[in-house]
Design a protein around this motif. Structure first.
Motif, mmCIF file in Angstrom:
data_model
loop_
_atom_site.group_PDB
_atom_site.id
_atom_site.type_symbol
_atom_site.label_atom_id
_atom_site.label_comp_id
_atom_site.label_asym_id
_atom_site.label_seq_id
_atom_site.Cartn_x
_atom_site.Cartn_y
_atom_site.Cartn_z
ATOM 1 N N ASP A 76 -22.510 0.525 28.290
ATOM 2 C CA ASP A 76 -21.343 0.860 29.321
ATOM 3 C C ASP A 76 -20.470 1.794 28.823
ATOM 4 O O ASP A 76 -19.380 2.128 29.319
ATOM 5 C CB ASP A 76 -20.579 -0.554 29.374
ATOM 6 N N GLN A 185 -20.241 -9.005 33.006
ATOM 7 C CA GLN A 185 -20.979 -8.159 32.671
ATOM 8 C C GLN A 185 -22.345 -8.337 32.236
ATOM 9 O O GLN A 185 -23.241 -7.993 32.865
ATOM 10 C CB GLN A 185 -20.508 -7.351 31.499
ATOM 11 N N GLN A 202 -14.070 -2.830 36.039
ATOM 12 C CA GLN A 202 -15.081 -3.359 36.722
ATOM 13 C C GLN A 202 -14.346 -3.325 38.250
ATOM 14 O O GLN A 202 -15.166 -3.377 39.241
ATOM 15 C CB GLN A 202 -15.309 -4.756 36.391
#
Length: 272
Positions: A76, A185, A202
């Motif tokens: 990420d 996630q 997000q």
């Protein structure tokens, strides 16, 4: 630049940032993997936990100093500090843990002592098989708990439900403890979907859902500093400090409860 996603500290920066940041040294970075079941990714050496990384997670090492490594996570882009002794060689992973949790054993028998607890998403290198067991350089894992990399699950909501009653942990990314964004996630990554580490990041996923439009399974609901995953038009799942656990709730009841607690209204509705 967002500190969390900027691969630079006071000592070094990735070569890709040359011309964008001032740094004493630029480096191409050194590939490595997490060599322990679970590690805190810290804001500073000895500092607060931002997130966690799990067994086999790929990272790029940007700087090493006084026993600490400054790294960027491949999953990420999140940056932070961990101890150098928590890193291992960048061996090629072949499989990932596709169940909420499993164990790494000393031998291919249930009676053998466990060497480590592995959580959903942990990556391993399978070198062979012994019956129902997959062999790795570190030990044996039940083969039925693994999938080849690229062989993903299909329903993030079902993945999240596998973590019901997991304790709430700020910055948590494992079966031992999750926060709201850690749950989302984990569920999305298990289904092969890219997902940032924190809820504010997000909130840019997918597309906006029109106000008043019916919700669908796997939609995301956001509050300031919080996210939940929709199970049905009326029900959601989230990791919440209100219950200190991963719980399911009726959506309208949760919205009202959160508003009464002074934590504000829903800020975003997103469809993946």
């Amino acid at each position: 630049m967002d500190r969390r996603l900027t691969p630079a500290n006071a000592r070094a920066a990735l070569e890709s940032l040359r011309g964008q940041v001032d740094a004493t040294r630029f480096t191409p970075g050194e590939p490595a993997r997490i060599a322990v079941p679970l590690v805190d990714l810290l804001r500073d050496p000895e500092g607060a936990r931002d997130r966690q990384l799990i067994w086999g997670a790929a990272v790029t090492v940007i700087d090493r100093h006084a026993g600490w490594a400054f790294v960027q996570s491949a999953r990420d882009g999140y940056c932070g500090y961990l101890r150098e002794d928590q890193l291992g060689a960048a061996e090629q992973a072949t499989h990932w843990v596709a169940t909420p949790g499993t164990h790494l054993y000393a031998g291919p028998k249930v009676q053998q002592p466990e060497r480590a607890a592995l959580t959903l998403g942990a990556q391993v290198t399978v070198t062979g098989h012994s019956g129902a067991w997959a062999e790795t350089p570190q030990g044996f894992v039940p083969a039925g708990h693994l999938r080849p990399l690229g062989d993903w699950l299909e329903d993030p909501a079902a993945v999240a439900q596998g973590f019901l009653h997991t304790p709430y942990l700020w910055g948590g990314n494992s079966r031992a403890g999750l926060d709201c964004s850690g749950l989302v996630q984990a569920a999305l990554l298990a289904c092969g979907r890219a997902c940032p580490g924190d809820s504010d990041l997000q909130a840019a996923l997918g597309t906006a859902i029109a106000e008043g439009a019916p919700l669908q399974r796997n939609d995301l609901l956001f509050w300031k500093g919080h996210v939940a995953l929709v199970l049905s038009p009326t029900r959601m799942i989230h990791a919440t400090a209100a219950y200190m656990a991963v719980v399911e709730e009726e959506i309208e009841m949760a919205i009202a409860r959160i508003l009464r607690a002074g934590e504000g209204p829903v800020t975003h509705r997103r469809r993946l």
